[in-house]
Design an enzyme around this catalytic site. Structure first.
Site, PDB file in Angstrom:
ATOM      1  N   CYS A   1     -21.291  22.006   8.819  1.00  0.00           N
ATOM      2  CA  CYS A   1     -21.601  22.080   7.495  1.00  0.00           C
ATOM      3  C   CYS A   1     -21.595  23.913   6.824  1.00  0.00           C
ATOM      4  CB  CYS A   1     -22.590  21.172   7.210  1.00  0.00           C
ATOM      5  SG  CYS A   1     -22.116  21.716   5.163  1.00  0.00           S
TER       6      CYS A   1
ATOM      7  N   ALA B   1     -25.120  27.935   6.764  1.00  0.00           N
ATOM      8  CA  ALA B   1     -24.891  26.873   7.632  1.00  0.00           C
ATOM      9  C   ALA B   1     -25.706  26.536   8.161  1.00  0.00           C
ATOM     10  CB  ALA B   1     -23.983  27.297   8.716  1.00  0.00           C
ATOM     11  N   ASP B   2     -24.999  24.609   8.612  1.00  0.00           N
ATOM     12  CA  ASP B   2     -26.433  24.567   9.913  1.00  0.00           C
ATOM     13  C   ASP B   2     -25.286  23.954  10.513  1.00  0.00           C
ATOM     14  OD1 ASP B   2     -29.296  23.740  10.414  1.00  0.00           O
ATOM     15  OD2 ASP B   2     -27.955  21.316  10.930  1.00  0.00           O
ATOM     16  N   THR B   3     -25.355  23.903  12.018  1.00  0.00           N
ATOM     17  CA  THR B   3     -25.310  23.524  13.609  1.00  0.00           C
ATOM     18  C   THR B   3     -25.805  21.355  13.710  1.00  0.00           C
ATOM     19  OG1 THR B   3     -24.094  24.832  13.818  1.00  0.00           O
ATOM     20  CG2 THR B   3     -24.123  23.122  15.261  1.00  0.00           C
TER      21      THR B   3
END
Length: 199
Positions: free
Chosen positions: A114, A77-79
Site C-alpha cells: 500500500c 508505504a507498507d509491504t
C-alpha cells in the site's frame, strides 16, 4: 537523513516516511529524490483477525501520519507477504525466517504493498498493489544457506526478491517493484496526480 530532490507547487519537497534503502533506490530509478528521509516509528503488529490488505493499508496510513510535514509531500508505504489470510511480517529471528521460507516453499503467495501520498494542504491519495509470487520447492540445505547470508533480516516474509532469493522465484505476476517494496508505476501516478513532478 538525505537531502535534495525536486520540488512541487510552492517549493514543496518530498519526505519519504521510511528508512528502507530499497524504497530510496526504487525512487531513484524514476528520478525522484526525497528532500528528507524519516523512519516512521509505529507498531507493526497485526490486529486480531486483520486481513493482509487491510493490514498494509493501516500501516501505510499510520506511517504517513507519523511524519507530519504539512508543507511537503509525504510518501509512505507498507509491504505485506501473505499466504492465504496469514500475514508473514518481518522475521523476528532466524528460526522464524526458517519457518516462513518452509511455508513459502513450492507455493504461491501474495505480496501486497500500500502506497500513501499526503500533499501539502492535507489532500491524500493511496493505492494498493497486489502481486503473485511462486517459489520453487526449497530443500532444507538451500534454506539454511540462504539464512546464513543474513538477507532475511528486516524483510517481510523473510526474503528479498532483489537479492539471492531471486533464485527461488519461479513466477512473478504483477508489479516486480511492488514485491521489492514500492510499485513504481502506481507511485508515480499518485505523485503526479497530487502535483508533485515526476520526470
Amino acid at each position: 537523513m538525505a537531502e535534495g530532490g525536486l520540488t512541487g507547487a510552492g517549493g514543496a519537497g518530498l519526505v519519504l516516511a521510511s528508512a528502507s534503502p530499497r524504497r530510496l533506490e526504487l525512487l531513484a530509478q524514476i528520478g525522484v529524490v526525497p528532500r528528507s528521509v524519516i523512519a516512521a516509528e509505529i507498531d507493526e503488529t497485526p490486529l486480531r483477525d486483520e486481513l493482509p490488505r487491510l493490514h498494509a493499508q493501516r500501516l501505510a496510513r499510520a506511517k504517513a501520519v507519523a511524519c507530519p510535514h504539512p508543507e511537503d509531500y509525504v510518501l509512505a508505504a507498507d509491504t505485506v507477504v501473505a499466504v492465504g489470510r496469514r500475514i508473514l511480517g518481518k522475521a523476528r529471528d532466524e528460526q522464524q525466517a526458517r519457518k516462513f521460507l518452509a511455508l513459502l516453499s513450492g507455493r504461491r503467495h501474495r505480496v501486497i504493498t500500500c502506497v500513501v501520498v499526503a500533499a501539502p494542504g492535507g489532500k491524500t491519495a493511496e493505492r494498493v498493489v497486489e502481486s503473485d509470487v511462486t517459489f520453487a520447492r526449497l530443500e532444507a540445505a538451500r534454506i539454511e544457506a540462504y539464512l546464513a547470508r543474513g538477507e532475511w533480516r528486516g524483510k517481510a516474509g523473510g526474503y528479498a526478491i532483489q537479492g539471492f532469493a531471486a533464485a527461488f522465484v519461479r513466477y512473478v505476476g504483477g508489479s516486480y517493484s511492488g514485491v521489492v517494496g514500492l510499485p513504481l508505476f502506481e507511485t508515480a501516478q499518485l505523485l503526479r496526480g497530487l502535483g508533485y513532478p515526476v520526470p
